[in-house]
Design a protein around this motif. Structure first.
Motif, PDB file in Angstrom:
ATOM      1  N   PHE A  98       0.989  -1.141  -0.015  1.00  0.00           N
ATOM      2  CA  PHE A  98      -0.036   0.135  -0.074  1.00  0.00           C
ATOM      3  C   PHE A  98       0.861   1.272   0.189  1.00  0.00           C
ATOM      4  O   PHE A  98       0.420   2.369  -0.317  1.00  0.00           O
ATOM      5  CB  PHE A  98      -1.049   0.020   1.159  1.00  0.00           C
ATOM      6  N   ARG A  99       2.254   1.129   0.297  1.00  0.00           N
ATOM      7  CA  ARG A  99       3.196   2.340   0.304  1.00  0.00           C
ATOM      8  C   ARG A  99       4.562   1.819   0.191  1.00  0.00           C
ATOM      9  O   ARG A  99       5.041   0.886   0.569  1.00  0.00           O
ATOM     10  CB  ARG A  99       2.792   2.922   1.632  1.00  0.00           C
ATOM     11  N   VAL A 100       5.216   2.802  -0.763  1.00  0.00           N
ATOM     12  CA  VAL A 100       6.667   2.350  -1.085  1.00  0.00           C
ATOM     13  C   VAL A 100       7.529   3.309  -0.628  1.00  0.00           C
ATOM     14  O   VAL A 100       7.068   4.534  -0.666  1.00  0.00           O
ATOM     15  CB  VAL A 100       6.712   2.206  -2.645  1.00  0.00           C
ATOM     16  N   ILE A 101       8.441   2.942   0.342  1.00  0.00           N
ATOM     17  CA  ILE A 101       9.135   4.041   0.898  1.00  0.00           C
ATOM     18  C   ILE A 101      10.784   4.157  -0.031  1.00  0.00           C
ATOM     19  O   ILE A 101      11.408   3.404  -0.300  1.00  0.00           O
ATOM     20  CB  ILE A 101       9.627   3.322   2.413  1.00  0.00           C
ATOM     21  N   LEU A 102      10.696   5.349  -0.154  1.00  0.00           N
ATOM     22  CA  LEU A 102      12.113   5.921  -0.944  1.00  0.00           C
ATOM     23  C   LEU A 102      13.083   6.328  -0.047  1.00  0.00           C
ATOM     24  O   LEU A 102      12.808   7.129   0.932  1.00  0.00           O
ATOM     25  CB  LEU A 102      11.818   6.790  -2.018  1.00  0.00           C
ATOM     26  N   GLY A 103      14.325   6.079  -0.215  1.00  0.00           N
ATOM     27  CA  GLY A 103      15.454   6.613   0.917  1.00  0.00           C
ATOM     28  C   GLY A 103      16.440   7.075   0.036  1.00  0.00           C
ATOM     29  O   GLY A 103      16.496   8.334  -0.115  1.00  0.00           O
ATOM     30  N   THR A 104      17.724   6.367  -0.499  1.00  0.00           N
ATOM     31  CA  THR A 104      18.681   6.806  -1.064  1.00  0.00           C
ATOM     32  C   THR A 104      18.323   7.739  -2.378  1.00  0.00           C
ATOM     33  O   THR A 104      18.840   8.774  -2.535  1.00  0.00           O
ATOM     34  CB  THR A 104      19.658   5.694  -1.497  1.00  0.00           C
ATOM     35  N   ALA A 105      17.373   7.080  -3.126  1.00  0.00           N
ATOM     36  CA  ALA A 105      16.927   7.645  -4.173  1.00  0.00           C
ATOM     37  C   ALA A 105      16.199   9.222  -3.967  1.00  0.00           C
ATOM     38  O   ALA A 105      16.386  10.231  -4.968  1.00  0.00           O
ATOM     39  CB  ALA A 105      15.900   6.925  -5.101  1.00  0.00           C
ATOM     40  N   ALA A 106      15.625   9.373  -2.773  1.00  0.00           N
ATOM     41  CA  ALA A 106      15.116  10.480  -2.785  1.00  0.00           C
ATOM     42  C   ALA A 106      15.979  11.670  -2.205  1.00  0.00           C
ATOM     43  O   ALA A 106      16.014  12.856  -2.520  1.00  0.00           O
ATOM     44  CB  ALA A 106      14.021  10.352  -1.319  1.00  0.00           C
ATOM     45  N   VAL A 107      17.256  10.864  -1.641  1.00  0.00           N
ATOM     46  CA  VAL A 107      18.365  12.239  -1.397  1.00  0.00           C
ATOM     47  C   VAL A 107      19.063  12.394  -2.633  1.00  0.00           C
ATOM     48  O   VAL A 107      19.343  13.544  -2.786  1.00  0.00           O
ATOM     49  CB  VAL A 107      19.032  11.436  -0.364  1.00  0.00           C
ATOM     50  N   HIS A 109      18.216  11.698  -5.938  1.00  0.00           N
ATOM     51  CA  HIS A 109      17.698  11.849  -7.080  1.00  0.00           C
ATOM     52  C   HIS A 109      16.259  12.766  -6.825  1.00  0.00           C
ATOM     53  O   HIS A 109      15.352  11.945  -7.323  1.00  0.00           O
ATOM     54  CB  HIS A 109      17.318  10.846  -8.109  1.00  0.00           C
ATOM     55  N   PRO A 110      16.485  13.978  -6.547  1.00  0.00           N
ATOM     56  CA  PRO A 110      15.077  14.594  -6.004  1.00  0.00           C
ATOM     57  C   PRO A 110      13.942  14.657  -7.410  1.00  0.00           C
ATOM     58  O   PRO A 110      12.888  14.631  -6.765  1.00  0.00           O
ATOM     59  CB  PRO A 110      15.564  16.048  -5.546  1.00  0.00           C
ATOM     60  N   GLN A 111      14.669  14.703  -8.633  1.00  0.00           N
ATOM     61  CA  GLN A 111      13.624  14.862  -9.523  1.00  0.00           C
ATOM     62  C   GLN A 111      12.805  13.416  -9.674  1.00  0.00           C
ATOM     63  O   GLN A 111      11.482  13.316 -10.035  1.00  0.00           O
ATOM     64  CB  GLN A 111      14.445  14.981 -10.916  1.00  0.00           C
ATOM     65  N   ILE A 114      10.092  13.546  -7.023  1.00  0.00           N
ATOM     66  CA  ILE A 114       9.175  14.361  -7.437  1.00  0.00           C
ATOM     67  C   ILE A 114       8.232  13.959  -8.443  1.00  0.00           C
ATOM     68  O   ILE A 114       6.899  14.057  -8.348  1.00  0.00           O
ATOM     69  CB  ILE A 114       9.675  15.897  -8.099  1.00  0.00           C
ATOM     70  N   LYS A 115       8.578  12.964  -9.587  1.00  0.00           N
ATOM     71  CA  LYS A 115       7.974  12.238 -10.265  1.00  0.00           C
ATOM     72  C   LYS A 115       7.160  11.254  -9.712  1.00  0.00           C
ATOM     73  O   LYS A 115       5.944  11.135 -10.318  1.00  0.00           O
ATOM     74  CB  LYS A 115       8.985  11.932 -11.468  1.00  0.00           C
ATOM     75  N   MET A 116       7.711  10.517  -8.691  1.00  0.00           N
ATOM     76  CA  MET A 116       6.951   9.427  -8.173  1.00  0.00           C
ATOM     77  C   MET A 116       5.704  10.143  -7.182  1.00  0.00           C
ATOM     78  O   MET A 116       4.761   9.227  -7.151  1.00  0.00           O
ATOM     79  CB  MET A 116       7.832   8.609  -7.456  1.00  0.00           C
ATOM     80  N   VAL A 117       6.112  11.209  -6.620  1.00  0.00           N
ATOM     81  CA  VAL A 117       4.905  11.805  -5.899  1.00  0.00           C
ATOM     82  C   VAL A 117       3.834  12.294  -6.763  1.00  0.00           C
ATOM     83  O   VAL A 117       2.705  12.312  -6.118  1.00  0.00           O
ATOM     84  CB  VAL A 117       5.478  12.810  -4.827  1.00  0.00           C
ATOM     85  N   GLU A 118       4.343  13.039  -7.542  1.00  0.00           N
ATOM     86  CA  GLU A 118       3.188  13.406  -8.609  1.00  0.00           C
ATOM     87  C   GLU A 118       2.335  12.192  -9.254  1.00  0.00           C
ATOM     88  O   GLU A 118       1.156  12.352  -9.257  1.00  0.00           O
ATOM     89  CB  GLU A 118       4.059  14.141  -9.747  1.00  0.00           C
ATOM     90  N   LYS A 119       2.907  10.979  -9.645  1.00  0.00           N
ATOM     91  CA  LYS A 119       2.304   9.984 -10.045  1.00  0.00           C
ATOM     92  C   LYS A 119       1.348   9.222  -9.173  1.00  0.00           C
ATOM     93  O   LYS A 119       0.458   8.751  -9.346  1.00  0.00           O
ATOM     94  CB  LYS A 119       3.216   9.080 -10.692  1.00  0.00           C
ATOM     95  N   HIS A 120       2.008   9.079  -7.832  1.00  0.00           N
ATOM     96  CA  HIS A 120       1.411   7.958  -6.839  1.00  0.00           C
ATOM     97  C   HIS A 120       1.092   8.597  -5.754  1.00  0.00           C
ATOM     98  O   HIS A 120       0.498   7.865  -4.923  1.00  0.00           O
ATOM     99  CB  HIS A 120       2.480   6.858  -6.519  1.00  0.00           C
TER     100      HIS A 120
END
Length: 241
Positions: A98-107, A109-111, A114-120
């Motif tokens: 029900f939820r995916v947690i981003l860690g390293t990629a969020a630090v 690769h901010p773009q 942003i894309k994943m938050v806009e999409k999901h």
């Protein structure tokens, strides 16, 4: 407050590390599906899953085990660990988490974040793992230059709804959690904060709840018997989403 009993997976087994040290690993069960079912039987609604192999190296080496846990436990499962591509996000969402947690990629690769938050939307959470005031990445094996509070401010602006914050210095020690950190975070940011690392007693759970925190992760304390999950859930009077 929502409680997230935790299962960390390496090679298909439920394990716990001390302060994220892969050399200090204890295998608690070779049957993580059975562990997840036991959490459900105790009254849990949620489950926090981390693929520790994925966290260190990327990829989804334990995807099939995670899919089985989702299908058989009936729990709402959030997953983190090495999720650094859109393909991996999609794999986990298709597996029913029900939820995916981003860690390293969020630090790094901010773009991408942003894309994943806009999409999901709120299906994307970010794990903020803190060591010496900095955000740790790659399964806690490296420190970024990003300070914890600056990073959380960026996440709030991007539109991230849920931050899972771990004080690495407290993790796996059964020595109590960083109440001061979570209090400061809850006052600074208007996002859902999940406390992780060192939640050792029912008193810890009660104090986190009294702050109005969204959630708390229960890890080693469940496996050692320091916290009884059923008692903790009764204490928080957990409600389903």
């Amino acid at each position: 407050m929502k409680l997230f009993p935790a299962i960390d997976i390496i090679e298909g087994c439920a394990v716990r590390l001390v302060k994220g040290d892969y050399a200090k690993k204890t295998v608690y069960s070779t049957q993580p599906v059975a562990v997840a079912k036991s959490f459900a039987e105790a009254g849990a609604t949620y489950l926090h899953l981390v693929d520790l192999e994925g966290a260190k190296d990327g990829g989804t080496p334990n995807l099939e085990v995670i899919r089985e846990i989702v299908n058989e436990s009936g729990l709402l499962v959030e997953v983190g660990g090495g999720i650094r591509s859109e393909e991996t996000v999609e794999k986990y969402l298709e597996a029913g988490v029900f939820r995916v947690i981003l860690g390293t990629a969020a630090v790094n690769h901010p773009q991408f974040l942003i894309k994943m938050v806009e999409k999901h939307g709120d299906k994307i959470a970010v794990g903020v793992d803190i060591k010496d005031g900095k955000v740790a990445v790659k399964g806690w094996t490296e420190l970024s230059e990003e300070s914890c509070f600056d990073f959380c401010e960026k996440l709030e602006k991007i539109g991230v709804k849920t931050i899972i914050c771990t004080d690495i210095s407290k993790d796996g020690l059964l020595a109590g959690t960083n109440l001061a950190l979570y209090k400061e975070m809850s006052e600074k940011f208007r996002v859902d904060i999940v406390a992780s690392g060192g939640v050792t007693t029912l008193e810890d759970v009660d104090q986190l709840q009294s702050m109005g925190l969204y959630g708390a992760i229960l890890g080693k304390a469940l496996y050692t018997g320091n916290i009884d999950l059923k008692q903790a859930i009764n204490l928080t009077k957990e409600e389903i989403l």
